[in-house]
Design a protein around this motif. Structure first.
Motif: not given
Ligand code: FAD
Ligand code: PYC
Length: 406
Positions: A113-114, A158
């Motif tokens: 998600h990142d 997210y």
């Protein structure tokens, strides 16, 4: 039926009987790890004078409370080796145990998600491949192609930036796995004794001699702990302090739905993991409750937050109704890795610290634990997980792959 222990009759019912006064090996804990250990002791080493002592009922602990996810895509060599060993055993288990355990290799997605997630996921896929563990990196579009109900919109809290996929990962029906090992061990002569709580130990001049139970004293020179969540309590009866913390870990199922989810999806950042059982329930798990506890229940707010996050990822779940929630007690070690092997007490063996990830290890854990007990020393797969690592500092910091544990 034998005079002691518990036996299966043809209809699948259990018949419990009194434990015998002495065994060659006593295994404490009738969960997946205790049962598989007893089975491999009998099958691989011909050690059949074995009792599995369970304080409640067979499979009443974490074994039948987990979310059944099976994979081997761990980062570090030591972990990948033991979990891949386990996955290979899973792949032949239905045939070996002659039991339909509903093992299904439907693929496990781990969402990123990142940017940090993306980098650590790519690193893990590369490490997996170097260890001959299957792994792929999927772009967001490929994620949606593989699992169409995941929301890959960039506008959510997210956003999905990609995912790792282990196609050989999947699920199995956890209670059937316990029954399968129990039946197979029982057929080889192992006694499985329910409602028999271990309450103390007798150690003479550094050697294990017997266990004290709610059903009397049982002599054994080899005692193998497999009491997930409660190992530190048992060890403290022997004056051993273990680096373990017991935490509640919760899961839930929805009401039965038509098939909507074709694979397993895990998100470490969102702390959600979900699959759909063959019967139709969505099976979801949360992160651990932050406090220590031995009660097999957790706090409702953890479930509430989990569902809110799950609905962002899977908008289709919005109208699903909750059917049941429950909790288990997992024992978490400082490096999120198991503790396996011998102890300073001759004849006392340890198998604990699998935390949130021990279901997938059930065959592998029992296999290498039986080897350790039979030979009196760990084999190469178990050796890195010895208790001594907390003195030498050779920790296996496996936090990358099991983030629901912290
Ligand atoms: P258990 O089934 O807990 O067995 C230990 C047994 O010891 C218990 O039956 C207990 O009653 C008994 N016992 C304790 N004290 C005594 C005593 N004094 N005398 C006699 N008996 C005693 N892992 C995964 O790989 N994938 C997952 O998706 C996953 N999801 C999970 C979700 C939840 C909600 C939970 C709780 C766990 C999850 N896990 C998962 C972790 C996994 O379930 C555990 O790591 C694993 O089951 C532990 O081994 P076990 O089966 O032997 O434990
Ligand atoms: O170890 O894969 C895992 C897991 C998933 C959910 C809980 N543990």
């Amino acid at each position: 039926m034998r005079a002691s222990g518990m036996s299966f009759d043809g209809s699948g019912f259990w018949r419990a009987a009194e434990p015998k006064p002495a065994y060659e090996v006593v295994v404490v804990g009738g969960g997946g790890h205790g049962l598989s250990t007893a089975y491999y002791l009998a099958r691989n080493y011909g050690i059949t004078d074995v009792a599995v002592l369970e304080k409640g009922w067979l499979g009443g602990g974490n074994m039948a409370r987990n979310t059944t996810i099976i994979r081997s895509n761990y980062l570090w060599d030591e972990s990948a080796a033991i979990y891949e060993h386990s996955l290979k055993l899973w792949e032949d288990l239905e045939r070996e145990l002659e039991f339909d355990i509903q093992f299904s290799q439907r693929g496990v997605l781990n969402l990123a998600h990142d940017l940090g997630d993306v980098r650590s996921s790519l690193r893990r896929v590369n490490a997996n491949r170097l260890n001959a563990v299957d792994g792929e990196w999927l772009s967001p579009a490929e994620v949606a192609n593989f699992c169409p109900i995941i929301n890959i919109s960039p506008d959510v809290r997210y956003p999905v930036l990609g995912a790792t996929l282990q196609r050989r990962g999947g699920v199995a029906r956890h209670d059937k796995v316990a029954w399968a090992y129990a039946r197979a061990a029982d057929r080889l002569g192992v006694d499985i004794v329910e409602h028999c709580e271990v309450r103390g130990f007798d150690v003479r001049q550094g050697h294990m001699t017997s266990v004290e139970t709610s059903r009397g004293s049982i002599r054994a020179t080899k005692v193998a702990l497999a009491a997930a969540g409660h190992t530190s309590v048992l060890a403290s009866m022997l004056g051993l302090r273990l680096p373990l913390q017991s935490h509640p870990l919760q899961a839930l199922v929805s009401v039965l739905l038509e098939p909507v989810l074709n694979c397993v999806v895990m998100s470490n950042a969102v702390h959600v993991y979900v699959s759909q059982a063959d019967k139709g329930e969505l099976v979801m798990g949360a992160g651990i409750d932050a406090y220590n506890s031995y009660a097999q229940r957790g706090s409702f707010h953890v479930i509430e937050h989990q569902l809110a996050a799950a609905i962002q990822l899977f908008p289709i779940f919005r109208n699903a109704k909750l059917l049941r929630t429950w909790g288990g007690i997992v024992d978490v070690s400082p490096d999120a890795s198991p503790i396996l092997g011998t102890t300073p007490i001759d004849g006392l063996f340890l198998n604990c610290g699998w935390g949130t990830g021990g279901f997938k290890a059930t065959p592998g854990s029992g296999h290498v634990y039986a080897e350790t007990i039979a030979n009196g020393k760990p084999g190469p797969l178990a050796q890195p997980f010895a208790l001594e690592r907390f003195e030498t500092g050779a920790l296996i910091d496996e936090h990358g792959a099991a983030a629901v544990a912290h």
